[in-house]
Design an enzyme around this catalytic site. Structure first.
Site, mmCIF file in Angstrom:
data_model
loop_
_atom_site.group_PDB
_atom_site.id
_atom_site.type_symbol
_atom_site.label_atom_id
_atom_site.label_comp_id
_atom_site.label_asym_id
_atom_site.label_seq_id
_atom_site.Cartn_x
_atom_site.Cartn_y
_atom_site.Cartn_z
ATOM 1 N N GLY A 1 41.659 39.464 39.449
ATOM 2 C CA GLY A 1 43.007 38.930 39.643
ATOM 3 C C GLY A 1 43.137 38.147 40.930
ATOM 4 O O GLY A 1 44.229 38.028 41.494
ATOM 5 N N ALA A 2 42.024 37.570 41.400
ATOM 6 C CA ALA A 2 41.984 36.960 42.731
ATOM 7 C C ALA A 2 42.522 35.539 42.778
ATOM 8 O O ALA A 2 42.587 34.947 43.857
ATOM 9 C CB ALA A 2 40.556 36.971 43.264
ATOM 10 N N ASP B 1 37.108 36.669 31.393
ATOM 11 C CA ASP B 1 38.260 37.159 30.649
ATOM 12 C C ASP B 1 38.142 38.672 30.550
ATOM 13 O O ASP B 1 37.352 39.194 29.761
ATOM 14 C CB ASP B 1 38.290 36.519 29.264
ATOM 15 C CG ASP B 1 39.525 36.912 28.470
ATOM 16 O OD1 ASP B 1 40.255 37.820 28.902
ATOM 17 O OD2 ASP B 1 39.747 36.322 27.390
ATOM 18 N N TYR C 1 52.369 48.712 29.241
ATOM 19 C CA TYR C 1 52.063 48.555 30.662
ATOM 20 C C TYR C 1 52.174 49.882 31.408
ATOM 21 O O TYR C 1 51.274 50.262 32.162
ATOM 22 C CB TYR C 1 53.029 47.532 31.267
ATOM 23 C CG TYR C 1 52.822 47.276 32.743
ATOM 24 C CD1 TYR C 1 51.734 46.542 33.196
ATOM 25 C CD2 TYR C 1 53.736 47.753 33.686
ATOM 26 C CE1 TYR C 1 51.550 46.288 34.549
ATOM 27 C CE2 TYR C 1 53.564 47.500 35.038
ATOM 28 C CZ TYR C 1 52.467 46.772 35.461
ATOM 29 O OH TYR C 1 52.286 46.523 36.807
ATOM 30 N N ALA D 1 49.304 52.232 30.392
ATOM 31 C CA ALA D 1 48.011 51.781 30.911
ATOM 32 C C ALA D 1 47.888 52.056 32.405
ATOM 33 O O ALA D 1 46.828 52.487 32.891
ATOM 34 C CB ALA D 1 47.821 50.296 30.629
#
Length: 246
Positions: free
Chosen positions: A14-15, A64, A161, A164
Site C-alpha cells: 500500500g506504499a 495485485d 472490512y 477482515a
C-alpha cells in the site's frame, strides 16, 4: 528521524499513497531500502519517483495483493536485494461501504479478505522465517478501529472490512505468541491509526496520513530491549504509541 535502519530492507504494501506512502518515506529517512508494493504500476512508479527525489532508496514492486499466486511470487522478484527485515502490511480495501452481512456478495467478501487478511498471512509466511533465523525482524500490520472487539469495532455495517480487520488483529496476536513475544528477536504488532485523510478515510478525516503513520514508524524503529533487558512489549494493538484494547 535518526538513521537507525541503515543497511536494512523494509517492504511496505500500500506504499503508493496514504499511510503506506508516509511509512515508506519515514523508513527511507531512517536509512532503510524500501520495497514499495502496490497494485497500480503507474501510481506506484510516481510514488517511488517522489520518494527517491526526497532521498529514499526506494524500489517499486507492483503486485495485485488480491491474487495469492502473485503474492507468493513476490519474494522471487526482490530476492536480489537481500532479506527483508521489516514487513509493514499497509494495503487495505473497504469494498462497498453499505455492505452488511446479509447484503455482501461472496465475491466482495473474498476480495476484501484477500487484501486485508490473506495477503498479510502469505507475506508473513514468506518473510518471517528469515527474520526468525536472524533473530531480528519487525512485522507491523495496519489494522483499523473497525476491527476491534471494543469501542466502535465490530458493531455492524461494512461487514467484510470489519471482519477482515478483526482477523488481522487475531493473526497479529496469535503469531506474536507463536514466536515468543519478542524473545526470538521478532516483534509482531498491529496499529489502529485512526481515521486519516486518505482515499479510504476521506478528505474530512481528523488526522493526516503522516499522523497515522507515526506509530507504525515508531514500532519499526524502537529498541528491541527494555532497560532491564527484557524484550519490548509486542503482540499488541497500538494507537498513538499506546496500547489499546483489541
Amino acid at each position: 528521524m535518526e538513521r537507525t535502519l541503515d543497511g536494512k530492507i523494509a517492504l511496505v504494501t500500500g506504499a503508493s499513497r496514504g499511510i503506506g506512502y508516509e511509512v515508506a518515506a519515514g523508513l527511507g529517512k531512517a536509512g532503510a531500502t524500501v520495497v514499495c508494493v502496490a497494485r497500480n504500476p503507474e501510481r506506484l512508479d510516481e510514488a517511488v519517483y517522489k520518494l527517491r527525489a526526497d532521498g529514499t532508496d526506494a524500489v517499486a514492486a507492483p503486485c495485485d495483493l488480491s491474487q495469492p499466486g502473485l503474492v507468493t511470487r513476490l519474494p522471487e522478484k526482490i530476492d536480489a536485494l537481500g532479506e527483508v527485515e521489516i514487513l509493514v502490511n499497509g494495503a487495505g480495501i473497504v469494498g462497498n461501504r453499505t455492505s452488511k452481512t446479509l447484503k455482501a456478495t461472496y465475491s466482495e467478501w473474498r476480495s476484501v479478505s484477500a487484501v486485508n487478511l490473506d495477503a498479510p498471512f502469505l507475506l508473513i509466511q514468506a518473510f518471517a522465517p528469515a527474520m526468525m533465523a536472524r533473530r531480528s525482524g519487525r512485522v507491523v500490520n495496519i489494522s483499523a478501529d473497525e476491527g476491534r472487539m471494543t469501542g466502535p469495532g465490530t458493531t455492524g455495517g461494512v461487514a467484510p472490512y470489519r471482519v477482515a480487520k478483526a482477523g488481522l488483529n487475531a493473526l497479529t496476536r496469535n503469531f506474536a505468541y507463536e514466536t515468543g513475544l519478542g524473545r526470538r528477536g521478532l516483534f509482531v504488532d498491529a496499529v489502529a491509526p485512526g481515521r486519516c485523510r486518505t482515499d479510504l478515510g476521506g478528505p474530512n478525516a481528523p488526522r493526516s496520513a503522516a499522523e497515522g503513520a507515526d506509530t507504525v514508524l515508531w514500532l519499526c524503529t524502537r529498541p528491541a530491549a527494555q532497560p532491564d533487558g527484557s524484550p519490548a512489549p509486542t503482540g499488541l494493538l497500538w494507537q498513538d504509541r499506546e496500547v489499546i484494547p483489541w
